[in-house]
Write a protein that holds these residues in place. Sequence first.
Motif, mmCIF file in Angstrom:
data_model
loop_
_atom_site.group_PDB
_atom_site.id
_atom_site.type_symbol
_atom_site.label_atom_id
_atom_site.label_comp_id
_atom_site.label_asym_id
_atom_site.label_seq_id
_atom_site.Cartn_x
_atom_site.Cartn_y
_atom_site.Cartn_z
ATOM 1 N N TYR A 69 0.831 -1.201 0.000
ATOM 2 C CA TYR A 69 0.000 0.000 0.000
ATOM 3 C C TYR A 69 0.868 1.254 0.000
ATOM 4 O O TYR A 69 0.638 2.188 -0.769
ATOM 5 C CB TYR A 69 -0.925 0.007 1.226
ATOM 6 C CG TYR A 69 -1.849 1.195 1.257
ATOM 7 C CD1 TYR A 69 -3.135 1.106 0.728
ATOM 8 C CD2 TYR A 69 -1.451 2.421 1.806
ATOM 9 C CE1 TYR A 69 -3.993 2.199 0.748
ATOM 10 C CE2 TYR A 69 -2.304 3.504 1.829
ATOM 11 C CZ TYR A 69 -3.571 3.399 1.302
ATOM 12 O OH TYR A 69 -4.408 4.483 1.319
ATOM 13 N N HIS A 70 1.885 1.265 0.863
ATOM 14 C CA HIS A 70 2.765 2.436 0.939
ATOM 15 C C HIS A 70 3.527 2.626 -0.377
ATOM 16 O O HIS A 70 3.697 3.771 -0.841
ATOM 17 C CB HIS A 70 3.738 2.304 2.106
ATOM 18 C CG HIS A 70 4.548 3.541 2.346
ATOM 19 N ND1 HIS A 70 3.986 4.734 2.751
ATOM 20 C CD2 HIS A 70 5.881 3.778 2.220
ATOM 21 C CE1 HIS A 70 4.926 5.645 2.871
ATOM 22 N NE2 HIS A 70 6.089 5.094 2.551
ATOM 23 N N SER A 71 3.956 1.542 -1.001
ATOM 24 C CA SER A 71 4.629 1.637 -2.303
ATOM 25 C C SER A 71 3.690 2.233 -3.341
ATOM 26 O O SER A 71 4.102 3.049 -4.170
ATOM 27 C CB SER A 71 5.102 0.255 -2.767
ATOM 28 O OG SER A 71 6.077 -0.249 -1.906
ATOM 29 N N LYS A 85 -9.132 14.096 10.688
ATOM 30 C CA LYS A 85 -8.444 15.393 10.672
ATOM 31 C C LYS A 85 -7.283 15.382 9.675
ATOM 32 O O LYS A 85 -6.135 15.639 10.016
ATOM 33 C CB LYS A 85 -7.959 15.778 12.071
ATOM 34 C CG LYS A 85 -9.093 15.958 13.056
ATOM 35 C CD LYS A 85 -8.612 16.413 14.407
ATOM 36 C CE LYS A 85 -9.813 16.537 15.330
ATOM 37 N NZ LYS A 85 -9.455 16.867 16.685
ATOM 38 N N GLY A 86 -7.631 15.019 8.438
ATOM 39 C CA GLY A 86 -6.636 15.027 7.375
ATOM 40 C C GLY A 86 -5.621 13.908 7.482
ATOM 41 O O GLY A 86 -4.463 14.058 7.086
ATOM 42 N N SER A 93 -2.988 7.533 5.650
ATOM 43 C CA SER A 93 -2.630 8.503 6.682
ATOM 44 C C SER A 93 -1.857 9.622 5.995
ATOM 45 O O SER A 93 -1.526 9.533 4.812
ATOM 46 C CB SER A 93 -1.765 7.834 7.760
ATOM 47 O OG SER A 93 -0.514 7.461 7.213
ATOM 48 N N VAL A 94 -1.536 10.654 6.715
ATOM 49 C CA VAL A 94 -0.779 11.766 6.147
ATOM 50 C C VAL A 94 0.616 11.313 5.703
ATOM 51 O O VAL A 94 1.222 11.911 4.826
ATOM 52 C CB VAL A 94 -0.726 12.955 7.150
ATOM 53 C CG1 VAL A 94 0.187 12.631 8.334
ATOM 54 C CG2 VAL A 94 -0.295 14.235 6.468
ATOM 55 N N GLY A 146 2.580 9.392 -7.014
ATOM 56 C CA GLY A 146 2.992 10.776 -7.202
ATOM 57 C C GLY A 146 2.264 11.745 -6.298
ATOM 58 O O GLY A 146 2.457 12.952 -6.395
ATOM 59 N N LYS A 147 1.446 11.239 -5.419
ATOM 60 C CA LYS A 147 0.696 12.100 -4.510
ATOM 61 C C LYS A 147 1.424 12.169 -3.178
ATOM 62 O O LYS A 147 2.304 11.367 -2.890
ATOM 63 C CB LYS A 147 -0.715 11.556 -4.324
ATOM 64 C CG LYS A 147 -1.482 11.502 -5.627
ATOM 65 C CD LYS A 147 -2.839 10.887 -5.450
ATOM 66 C CE LYS A 147 -3.528 10.863 -6.818
ATOM 67 N NZ LYS A 147 -4.817 10.246 -6.783
ATOM 68 N N SER A 148 1.043 13.121 -2.375
ATOM 69 C CA SER A 148 1.641 13.208 -1.045
ATOM 70 C C SER A 148 0.563 13.554 -0.037
ATOM 71 O O SER A 148 -0.503 14.040 -0.380
ATOM 72 C CB SER A 148 2.751 14.263 -1.026
ATOM 73 O OG SER A 148 2.216 15.540 -1.312
#
Length: 191
Positions: A57-59, A98-99, A84-85, A65-67
């Motif tokens: 998922y993290h990969s 909360k974002g 998560s952020v 290309g998003k952050s």
Amino acid sequence: MKIVAKGFTLIELVVVIIVLGILAVIAAPRFISLSQDAHDASIKSAFGSFTSAVKLYHSCWLTSGKSGYQVDLACYGDGTLDSSVTGYPLGTDTSASKGGTVLQGEYCKEIWQGLLDNDEYTLVSHFGDPFVKGNDIVYWFAGSQLSSSSTYCYYNYIADNLVEGSENWQLKYYPGTGKTEVGKGVLTITP
């Protein structure tokens, strides 16, 4: 010619019964532990799959290309798992996060279901009376702010021992860092 009947004497039968009894006492615990070994192997496999899915998922988040916090990350699974952020799985309905910075209990169940996409285990919340037959894993969370190193989801495998306070396999998942820990833990429910 006289026919002589052959058979076992009483002493021979007693000796055979004693030998079988000794073998049963020695072998029974080994066969009983096979059931526990099967439980251990099954849940270790599921926890290993969870850990691999977090990394995948993290990969996906990195290569998209998003952050930052992402809703419905489209490149993983069915595309409904939010990040998560920091780019690790957080849940499917994280509008109150909360974002992507706050963890809540139901997120932990959503993470499990979103990453593993199977119904092999019955997950139940930490609250109420989870130690009943048919429940496999008790989940909930500790902490709330993902920036804290003590905020994590936990999943305790109770299917092999439904006695509260017994030691069982546990997975801790830290959605702020993606870290997972598998080990033995004791789960008690406080009213």
